[in-house]
Enzyme design. Structure first.
Site, short mmCIF file in Angstrom:
data_model
loop_
_atom_site.label_atom_id
_atom_site.label_comp_id
_atom_site.label_asym_id
_atom_site.label_seq_id
_atom_site.Cartn_x
_atom_site.Cartn_y
_atom_site.Cartn_z
N ALA A 184 0.86 -1.19 0.00
CA ALA A 184 0.00 0.00 0.00
C ALA A 184 0.90 1.24 0.00
CB ALA A 184 -0.89 0.00 1.23
N GLY A 199 0.56 -5.28 0.73
CA GLY A 199 -0.58 -5.37 -0.19
C GLY A 199 -0.21 -6.04 -1.50
N GLU A 242 -0.40 -9.67 -0.84
CA GLU A 242 -1.83 -9.96 -0.68
C GLU A 242 -2.57 -9.96 -2.02
OE1 GLU A 242 -1.82 -6.80 2.26
OE2 GLU A 242 -2.85 -8.13 3.65
N GLU A 258 4.21 -5.42 7.37
CA GLU A 258 3.38 -4.39 8.02
C GLU A 258 3.82 -4.07 9.44
OE1 GLU A 258 2.31 -6.79 6.08
OE2 GLU A 258 0.78 -6.04 4.73
C1 LIG Z 1 -6.13 8.17 1.14
C2 LIG Z 1 -6.15 6.96 0.24
C3 LIG Z 1 -5.05 5.98 0.60
C4 LIG Z 1 -5.11 4.70 -0.25
C5 LIG Z 1 -3.81 3.96 -0.25
C6 LIG Z 1 -3.73 2.94 0.86
C7 LIG Z 1 -4.58 1.75 0.55
C8 LIG Z 1 -4.74 0.89 1.77
C9 LIG Z 1 -5.36 -0.39 1.39
C10 LIG Z 1 -5.25 -1.37 2.53
C11 LIG Z 1 -4.72 -2.61 2.03
C12 LIG Z 1 -3.21 -2.70 2.10
C13 LIG Z 1 -2.85 -3.28 3.39
C14 LIG Z 1 -1.43 -3.79 3.39
O1 LIG Z 1 -1.47 -5.00 4.12
C15 LIG Z 1 -0.51 -2.79 4.07
C16 LIG Z 1 0.78 -2.54 3.35
O2 LIG Z 1 0.98 -2.92 2.22
S1 LIG Z 1 1.93 -1.64 4.25
C17 LIG Z 1 3.29 -1.42 3.10
C18 LIG Z 1 4.07 -2.69 2.93
N1 LIG Z 1 5.22 -2.50 2.06
C19 LIG Z 1 6.44 -2.13 2.51
O3 LIG Z 1 6.64 -1.94 3.70
C20 LIG Z 1 7.55 -2.00 1.50
C21 LIG Z 1 8.11 -0.59 1.51
N2 LIG Z 1 9.21 -0.44 0.56
C22 LIG Z 1 10.47 -0.93 0.84
O4 LIG Z 1 10.72 -1.56 1.83
C23 LIG Z 1 11.53 -0.64 -0.19
O5 LIG Z 1 11.06 0.37 -1.05
C24 LIG Z 1 11.89 -1.88 -1.04
C25 LIG Z 1 10.64 -2.49 -1.62
C26 LIG Z 1 12.64 -2.89 -0.17
C27 LIG Z 1 12.80 -1.44 -2.20
O6 LIG Z 1 13.88 -0.71 -1.66
P1 LIG Z 1 14.82 0.13 -2.67
O7 LIG Z 1 15.17 -0.73 -3.82
O8 LIG Z 1 15.88 0.75 -1.84
O9 LIG Z 1 13.86 1.27 -3.25
P2 LIG Z 1 13.33 2.56 -2.45
O10 LIG Z 1 12.97 2.20 -1.06
O11 LIG Z 1 14.26 3.70 -2.69
O12 LIG Z 1 11.96 2.84 -3.22
C28 LIG Z 1 11.93 3.44 -4.50
C29 LIG Z 1 10.85 4.49 -4.45
O13 LIG Z 1 9.57 3.82 -4.28
C30 LIG Z 1 8.96 4.34 -3.08
N3 LIG Z 1 8.21 3.26 -2.42
C31 LIG Z 1 8.62 2.01 -2.19
N4 LIG Z 1 7.66 1.32 -1.53
C32 LIG Z 1 6.61 2.20 -1.35
C33 LIG Z 1 5.32 2.10 -0.73
N5 LIG Z 1 4.86 0.94 -0.23
N6 LIG Z 1 4.54 3.17 -0.70
C34 LIG Z 1 4.96 4.35 -1.26
N7 LIG Z 1 6.17 4.53 -1.89
C35 LIG Z 1 6.98 3.43 -1.91
C36 LIG Z 1 10.09 4.85 -2.23
O14 LIG Z 1 9.60 5.79 -1.31
C37 LIG Z 1 11.01 5.46 -3.26
O15 LIG Z 1 10.44 6.69 -3.66
P3 LIG Z 1 11.41 8.00 -3.79
O16 LIG Z 1 12.09 8.13 -2.46
O17 LIG Z 1 12.36 7.66 -4.91
O18 LIG Z 1 10.47 9.11 -4.10
#
Ligand SMILES: CCCCCCCCCCCCC[C@H](O)CC(=O)SCCNC(=O)CCNC(=O)[C@H](O)C(C)(C)COP(=O)(O)OP(=O)(O)OC[C@H]1O[C@@H](n2cnc3c(N)ncnc32)[C@H](O)[C@@H]1OP(=O)(O)O
Length: 270
Positions: A75, A120, A123, A143
């Site tokens: 997400a 997500g 999922e 998460e």
């Molecule tokens: C108001 C309306 C809101 C609606 C949206 C929300 C919907 C909610 C729906 C509920 C259902 C979802 C429920 C789910 O169970 C919850 C989640 O999914 S929580 C999130 C889980 N994911 C993560 O924790 C992964 C996060 N990312 C990372 O750990 C790393 O990015 C990576 C995948 C290991 C890769 O690392 P790197 O190769 O170093 O790359 P970067 O980290 O530099 O990322 C590049 C670039 O992408 C951006 N980014 C990465 N992941 C996300 C993300 N999940 N959300 C937003 N942006 C993300 C990152 O910030 C970088 O951006 P930049 O800094 O270059 O601008």
């Protein structure tokens, strides 16, 4: 079958296989409110075309994949920072409806996981019927590292895929599985060296599906989902009803006729 241009999805139909590509590579295809809306509209469009009874099946299978180095990295964390608990509940419920829409499509849906499938993203893959992965893929439910819990079905589907023990470990630790461990754990059905091989493999599987009865494939998918997790006797009762339903289809008549005539069937699709 024509699709509108979606802001965050690419769609492509080739030989009755629809490929939906989540296309926000700069944010690793994170599920923003816009992605959710586009997925809802796209799945509605596919469902509208496939839930008629004219026997037309312009789509026989769906592939969901991601653009760039991620499948879906979860997400959208930026959008979630300002989200209220009630909004979070509403979005979680909307995402549950997306997973149910995938399960209710009357054709197989293959998640072609090309990269990060986290939160997500994992999922979304688990809501599909089959998960194929490239060697570059990784999976996880991180998460807890954000002070969150799964909100898109991971608490329910991950144990179904990998068993309660490993699911608990993954959800408590938030750690990732690489593609090989994911396959050994039962999350991934087939592993491919490259993303091109992954997409070719998914297409090949769906080309084999397209040679089978559309009505029977839809019915067996419905039965599999309806019986998942049920006590055996209840599941068998549902299967018997599906067996009855199949006998009323034109496809059954054609399939059995063709076999006895030593011909390839030409299924009416109903
Ligand atoms: C108001 C309306 C809101 C609606 C949206 C929300 C919907 C909610 C729906 C509920 C259902 C979802 C429920 C789910 O169970 C919850 C989640 O999914 S929580 C999130 C889980 N994911 C993560 O924790 C992964 C996060 N990312 C990372 O750990 C790393 O990015 C990576 C995948 C290991 C890769 O690392 P790197 O190769 O170093 O790359 P970067 O980290 O530099 O990322 C590049 C670039 O992408 C951006 N980014 C990465 N992941 C996300 C993300 N999940 N959300 C937003 N942006 C993300 C990152 O910030 C970088 O951006 P930049 O800094 O270059 O601008």
């Amino acid at each position: 079958m024509q699709f509108p241009a979606y802001a965050t999805l690419l769609t492509d139909i080739r030989d009755t296989v629809l490929t939906i590509t989540v296309n926000r590579p700069d944010a690793l295809n994170a599920l923003s409110s816009r992605v959710i809306e586009d997925l809802e509209h796209c799945l509605d469009a596919v469902s509208d075309v496939l839930t008629n009874d004219d026997g037309a099946w312009p789509v026989r299978g769906v592939i969901i994949t991601g653009a760039g180095k991620a499948f879906v990295a979860g997400a959208d964390i930026r959008e979630m920072t300002a989200m209220s608990p009630d909004d979070a509940h509403a979005y979680s419920s909307r995402m549950h409806q997306v997973t149910l829409a995938i399960e209710q499509l009357p054709v197989p849906v293959i998640a072609a996981v090309n990269g990060f499938a986290l939160g997500g993203g994992c999922e979304l893959a688990m809501a599909c019927d089959v998960i194929y992965a490239a060697s570059t893929a990784s999976f996880g439910q991180p998460e807890v590292s954000l002070g969150l819990v799964p909100g898109f079905g991971g608490s329910v589907r991950l144990p179904q895929y990998v068993g309660p023990g490993l699911a608990r470990e993954l959800l408590f630790t938030g750690r990732r599985l690489d593609a090989g461990e994911a396959q050994r754990a039962g999350l991934v059905t087939a592993l491919f060296d490259t993303v091109d091989d992954l997409l070719d493999g998914a297409h090949s599987t769906l080309a084999l599906v397209a040679r089978q009865s559309p009505a029977a494939v839809a019915l067996v998918k419905r039965t599999l989902i309806a019986t998942l997790g049920l006590p055996t006797d209840e599941g068998l009762a549902i299967e018997a009803e599906s067996f009855r339903t199949a006998f009323a289809t034109e496809d059954k008549a054609e399939g059995t006729r063709a076999f006895l005539a030593k011909e390839h069937p030409s299924f009416p699709g109903r």
